[in-house]
Design a protein around this motif. Structure first.
Motif, PDB file in Angstrom:
ATOM      1  N   UNK A 158      -1.375  -0.008 -10.858  1.00 28.83           N
ATOM      2  CA  UNK A 158      -2.640   0.435 -10.278  1.00 28.83           C
ATOM      3  C   UNK A 158      -2.671   1.955 -10.151  1.00 28.83           C
ATOM      4  N   UNK A 159      -3.779   2.605 -10.525  1.00 30.93           N
ATOM      5  CA  UNK A 159      -3.872   4.062 -10.384  1.00 30.93           C
ATOM      6  C   UNK A 159      -3.965   4.468  -8.912  1.00 30.93           C
ATOM      7  N   UNK A 160      -3.728   5.741  -8.649  1.00 33.71           N
ATOM      8  CA  UNK A 160      -3.820   6.221  -7.279  1.00 33.71           C
ATOM      9  C   UNK A 160      -2.501   6.082  -6.542  1.00 33.71           C
ATOM     10  N   UNK A 161      -2.566   6.269  -5.229  1.00 31.35           N
ATOM     11  CA  UNK A 161      -1.371   6.222  -4.396  1.00 31.35           C
ATOM     12  C   UNK A 161      -0.798   4.810  -4.348  1.00 31.35           C
ATOM     13  N   UNK A 162       0.480   4.611  -4.742  1.00 27.17           N
ATOM     14  CA  UNK A 162       1.057   3.263  -4.688  1.00 27.17           C
ATOM     15  C   UNK A 162       1.329   2.840  -3.250  1.00 27.17           C
ATOM     16  N   UNK A 163       1.293   1.536  -3.002  1.00 32.57           N
ATOM     17  CA  UNK A 163       1.633   1.034  -1.685  1.00 32.57           C
ATOM     18  C   UNK A 163       3.085   0.588  -1.674  1.00 32.57           C
ATOM     19  N   UNK A 164       3.654   0.552  -0.504  1.00 36.05           N
ATOM     20  CA  UNK A 164       5.052   0.170  -0.356  1.00 36.05           C
ATOM     21  C   UNK A 164       5.150  -1.323  -0.042  1.00 36.05           C
ATOM     22  N   UNK A 165       6.097  -1.994  -0.684  1.00 40.28           N
ATOM     23  CA  UNK A 165       6.278  -3.416  -0.434  1.00 40.28           C
ATOM     24  C   UNK A 165       5.091  -4.223  -0.929  1.00 40.28           C
ATOM     25  N   UNK A 166       4.746  -5.280  -0.174  1.00 34.44           N
ATOM     26  CA  UNK A 166       3.614  -6.128  -0.523  1.00 34.44           C
ATOM     27  C   UNK A 166       2.333  -5.605   0.122  1.00 34.44           C
ATOM     28  N   UNK A 167       1.208  -5.873  -0.508  1.00 38.45           N
ATOM     29  CA  UNK A 167      -0.098  -5.412  -0.004  1.00 38.45           C
ATOM     30  C   UNK A 167      -0.667  -6.383   1.035  1.00 38.45           C
ATOM     31  N   UNK A 168       0.152  -6.770   1.993  1.00 40.48           N
ATOM     32  CA  UNK A 168      -0.248  -7.794   2.961  1.00 40.48           C
ATOM     33  C   UNK A 168      -1.355  -7.329   3.897  1.00 40.48           C
ATOM     34  N   UNK A 169      -1.514  -6.016   4.069  1.00 40.86           N
ATOM     35  CA  UNK A 169      -2.547  -5.529   4.976  1.00 40.86           C
ATOM     36  C   UNK A 169      -3.917  -5.364   4.339  1.00 40.86           C
ATOM     37  N   UNK A 170      -3.993  -5.555   3.012  1.00 36.36           N
ATOM     38  CA  UNK A 170      -5.250  -5.283   2.312  1.00 36.36           C
ATOM     39  C   UNK A 170      -6.361  -6.225   2.739  1.00 36.36           C
ATOM     40  N   UNK A 171      -6.034  -7.503   2.951  1.00 34.82           N
ATOM     41  CA  UNK A 171      -7.095  -8.458   3.278  1.00 34.82           C
ATOM     42  C   UNK A 171      -7.750  -8.152   4.616  1.00 34.82           C
ATOM     43  N   UNK A 172      -6.960  -7.701   5.593  1.00 32.71           N
ATOM     44  CA  UNK A 172      -7.571  -7.462   6.905  1.00 32.71           C
ATOM     45  C   UNK A 172      -8.559  -6.308   6.864  1.00 32.71           C
TER      46      UNK A 172
END
Length: 280
Positions: A158-172
């Motif tokens: 994915x372009x842009x700033x990578x996230x650390x670990x899993x994207x578990x906070x994205x849904x909230x």
């Protein structure tokens, strides 16, 4: 306006485009993007809008003679429960609501329209709805197109700033925006019920992968799948099922790539025709 009335009191708004009277159109259930605001209008902001792109025979021309070599679709769309004012009235959020609640609404709509079998086409949250449908009623569905599915994964391309670990906070992030609106309505003035709904649908680690079914369940899906990869934290670049055909470059890549994607979608859906009776 057409509504599907559910036993719990909820009213689900839906629309159709085309007709099945000639028996030559393949029905397609369109599962819209928008997260918890998944609704017909959200297709207008999609990179590709099936309501505008897939061919139908106008319902005003029900008596028209359609040549047998002409392939058309019968489109079915809905505002998911609680997504808009049109699909909220009469219902309330319950503590045990979850993916099964939406699955039951979607199946009830197909039964209401007397559509015994159809293709599926979903974007964003739509593929998660589609996976649930294919798992629990495999005989009712043919092929499935998935546009930028939501899911749990690590950062890949994915372009842009990578996230650390899993994207578990994205849904909230997007669920929370919708919940803040819902708490101001009679449908759900209780924040705890909204948190419960989030946990029922997206709570990690109980819910992972595409949320609605497990990775193991997805691996057992036998339906032909055409997946157009996402490219951000909410729609990550990940393989969604072992046997799925994956298109990695399609959106934000110029008009030519989008036209190629449109042609691929139509050809994929027409490879097997789901013919049904009843809906008009």
């Amino acid at each position: 306006m057409p509504f599907l009335h559910r036993p719990c009191g909820a009213k689900i708004y839906y629309e159709t485009k085309g007709s099945l009277k000639r028996g030559v159109e393949s029905p397609v259930l369109l599962l819209a993007p928008g997260g918890m605001r998944s609704s017909i209008a959200k297709w207008d902001i999609s990179p590709w809008n099936p309501w505008n792109e897939l061919k139908v025979v106008s319902s005003e021309n029900n008596d028209a003679v359609v040549p047998p070599n002409r392939d058309h679709f019968f489109l079915i769309g809905m505002d998911q429960r609680f997504a808009t004012d049109r699909s909220t009235a009469g219902g309330t959020i319950r503590k045990d609501d979850g993916w099964h609640t939406y699955w039951q609404d979607q199946m009830a709509l197909l039964d209401h329209l007397q559509v015994p079998k159809c293709h599926l086409l979903g974007s964003c949250i739509g593929p998660s709805y589609a996976f649930r449908l294919m798992k629990h009623a495999p005989e009712r569905f043919g092929r499935c197109v998935m546009l930028q599915p939501i899911g749990i994964t690590q950062h890949t391309t994915e372009p842009g700033e990578p996230w650390k670990g899993l994207n578990t906070g994205a849904t909230w992030r997007w669920f929370g925006d919708w919940a803040n609106e819902m708490v101001q309505t009679p449908t759900c003035a209780n924040p705890e019920l909204l948190r419960q709904l989030h946990d029922n649908m997206f709570g990690y680690p109980q819910r992972d992968f595409v949320f609605s079914i497990s990775r193991q369940d997805a691996a057992r899906i036998q339906h032909p799948l055409l997946v157009f990869m996402g490219k951000d934290i909410s729609h990550p670049s990940t393989r969604i099922a072992p046997r799925a055909e994956l298109v990695q470059v399609w959106r934000d890549a110029g008009v030519e790539k989008l036209e190629e994607a449109a042609a691929k979608i139509e050809a994929f859906l027409l490879a097997d025709r789901c013919l049904g009776d009843g809906a008009t």
